[in-house]
Enzyme design. Structure first.
Site, PDB file in Angstrom:
ATOM      1  N   SER A 133       9.733   0.116  -5.596  1.00 19.14           N
ATOM      2  CA  SER A 133       9.104   1.390  -5.961  1.00 19.14           C
ATOM      3  C   SER A 133       9.704   2.082  -7.169  1.00 19.14           C
ATOM      4  O   SER A 133       9.156   3.089  -7.629  1.00 19.14           O
ATOM      5  CB  SER A 133       9.129   2.349  -4.765  1.00 19.14           C
ATOM      6  OG  SER A 133       8.108   2.025  -3.855  1.00 19.14           O
ATOM      7  N   LYS A 136       7.504   2.922 -10.151  1.00 16.11           N
ATOM      8  CA  LYS A 136       6.716   4.149 -10.249  1.00 16.11           C
ATOM      9  C   LYS A 136       7.185   5.021 -11.415  1.00 16.11           C
ATOM     10  O   LYS A 136       6.412   5.845 -11.927  1.00 16.11           O
ATOM     11  CB  LYS A 136       6.777   4.942  -8.941  1.00 16.11           C
ATOM     12  CG  LYS A 136       6.047   4.283  -7.764  1.00 16.11           C
ATOM     13  CD  LYS A 136       6.139   5.156  -6.524  1.00 16.11           C
ATOM     14  CE  LYS A 136       5.298   4.615  -5.372  1.00 16.11           C
ATOM     15  NZ  LYS A 136       5.882   3.428  -4.745  1.00 16.11           N
ATOM     16  N   SER A 305       7.441   8.775  -2.953  1.00 17.52           N
ATOM     17  CA  SER A 305       7.109   7.370  -3.192  1.00 17.52           C
ATOM     18  C   SER A 305       5.678   7.087  -2.736  1.00 17.52           C
ATOM     19  O   SER A 305       5.413   6.156  -1.970  1.00 17.52           O
ATOM     20  CB  SER A 305       8.093   6.443  -2.474  1.00 17.52           C
ATOM     21  OG  SER A 305       8.051   5.151  -3.037  1.00 17.52           O
TER      22      SER A 305
END
Length: 471
Positions: A133, A136, A305
């Protein structure tokens, strides 16, 4: 210490008191109780005559008086004449922690001064690894750069000139709420009354996106809804607002059904259930609702997230670039947009592959140096449009995905702001921290083939905490 810039003071304002207090204790204690005693002990060792008589013997008047001198305290204590550089101190502090067995056999790191871009620590920083993640960060930077922080994602209702057909068209806003649908319905009902329309048909248009709407991780996954431009509350059906949650198998159809119910409640007669269809070419907008500004969407994405918003941001970047609005097109658009930022790290995009916007796809590849380059660019006063990337990062021990990961007395608590990344066997952490000497430092730690998430996360958090304690 070099003079801090305004943005550095802003970044550190929330934690300056804590850092100064800790620094005051660290400085005063050893100096008062240890340094003075050390000087006395060294002076005693230097007197090699021994015995009980310590008076100075009388000087022969015929001999010249000695020149006055003073012993160098630092030299006597054995300290180096030149203090180690910031990079040397960071390397000495982090190297042992990066070797922790919990981080598995694959681990890379990049630490840079966010003000100057000066590398402070690196190990395999150009090796592209699965970022989970932390990707991102790249998705957010690309979207903000392409569209600006004030951009809002529309959801639109169109109607034919005779008012007999209405289409709910998705624009890619996964955060659309029922209140937004209700406002759309009210404006639509008003427009239909103005047209004097009788019973109308209702369709919903999801043609903005192309390619598969099922993420490669598979169908019915609690981490992500089907990637469609039309949904309500990210397709969640269990009342959750973030994190994992039960998802609708048909979020676009559910959104259209909810919209139909709102229209009927306002007295609009529909000829049947909503159907999936592209809006007619002659249909004109009669109602529109907008998402929160992109800056707020980016902050929500990073803090929690949020996978659904991340995929939407990647596709918004593809729309702005004129690319195919799919996983493939979005990945290309994100990479191309980042290439235009003149990133401070040389060859930062070498080996990069953006398989998706969320980091759930294990085929994604990003080097640690790219993440620190993006964080450094987001801290650059010349790029205020990217600032939500920094303000959206979770705060260690306080918010988002870091709210429970730092103990109250950990050096990094309240000082570390970082995006987490977790897949099976993959653990990553990338963000910023204000060090003891007031510098804003960007860091990225990527670990692969880890055996257990808990110990790996602890090891990553220890690295970031150590940075916070480094002067």
């Amino acid at each position: 210490m070099p003079k801090l810039k305004t943005w550095q003071l802003t970044a550190g304002s929330a934690v300056a008191g804590l850092a100064l207090a800790a620094g005051a204790v660290a400085v005063s204690g050893p100096w008062d109780s240890g340094q003075r005693k050390a000087e006395r002990d060294v002076a005693a060792v230097q007197d090699r005559t021994g015995g009980a008589h310590h008076e100075t013997p009388p000087r022969n008047p015929a001999e010249p008086a000695p020149a006055p001198s003073a012993r160098s305290v630092l030299g006597a204590l054995g300290a180096p004449a030149v203090p180690p550089s910031k990079a040397d101190r960071v390397k000495a502090a982090l190297s042992p922690l990066l070797d922790a067995a919990a981080l598995g056999p694959l681990r890379t790191a990049s630490v840079v001064d966010a003000a100057t871009g000066e590398p402070l620590f690196a190990r395999g920083e150009r090796d592209a690894m699965t970022p989970a993640s932390t990707v991102k960060i790249a998705t957010a930077v690309a979207a903000l750069s392409a569209l600006g922080p004030d951009h809002r994602i529309p959801t639109t209702v169109l109607a034919t000139a005779d008012g007999k057909a209405v289409v709910l068209k998705g624009g890619g806003d996964p955060t659309l709420e029922k209140e937004g649908l209700r406002a759309l319905a009210a404006d639509t009902a008003r427009a239909l009354r103005d047209k004097g329309a009788g019973p109308v048909s209702l369709a919903y248009d999801t043609t903005l996106y192309t390619g598969p709407d099922i993420h490669p991780i598979g169908r019915n996954n609690e981490n992500l809804a089907r990637v469609t431009p039309l949904m309500v509350n990210e397709g969640r059906v269990d009342g959750s607002r973030s994190g994992i949650g039960d998802r609708s198998p048909d979020p676009a159809g559910d959104a259209a059904s909810a919209f139909a119910a709102e229209l009927r409640a306002l007295g609009v007669e529909l000829t049947g259930d909503p159907s999936s269809a592209k809006a007619p070419a002659d249909a004109e907008p009669v109602a529109k609702t907008l998402s929160a500004p992109l800056s707020a969407l980016v902050e929500r994405t990073l803090t929690h997230s949020d996978n659904d918003i991340a995929e939407a941001l990647a596709r918004q970047t593809a729309i702005a670039a004129g690319e195919e609005v799919s996983f493939v097109g979005a990945g290309k658009a994100v990479r191309d947009r980042l290439a235009e930022l003149d990133l401070p790290a040389a060859d930062a995009l070498n080996g990069v592959h953006f398989a998706d916007g969320s980091g759930l796809d294990r085929n994604g590849r990003v080097p640690a140096s790219l993440l620190t380059a993006l964080l450094t660019r987001a801290a650059d006063p010349a790029h205020p449009e990217l600032r939500p990337v920094l303000t959206g990062l979770p705060v260690a021990g306080f918010s988002g995905t870091l709210s429970t990961r730092y103990a109250a007395d950990a050096p990094g608590t309240g000082l570390v702001r970082a995006k987490t990344g977790t897949l099976r066997g993959i653990n990553t952490l990338a963000g910023t921290v204000v060090t003891q000497d007031g510098r804003l430092v960007a860091f990225a730690f990527l670990a692969g083939n880890t055996s257990a998430p808990g110990p790996a996360q602890d090891a990553l958090d220890a690295l970031a905490s150590k940075l916070a304690a480094t002067g």
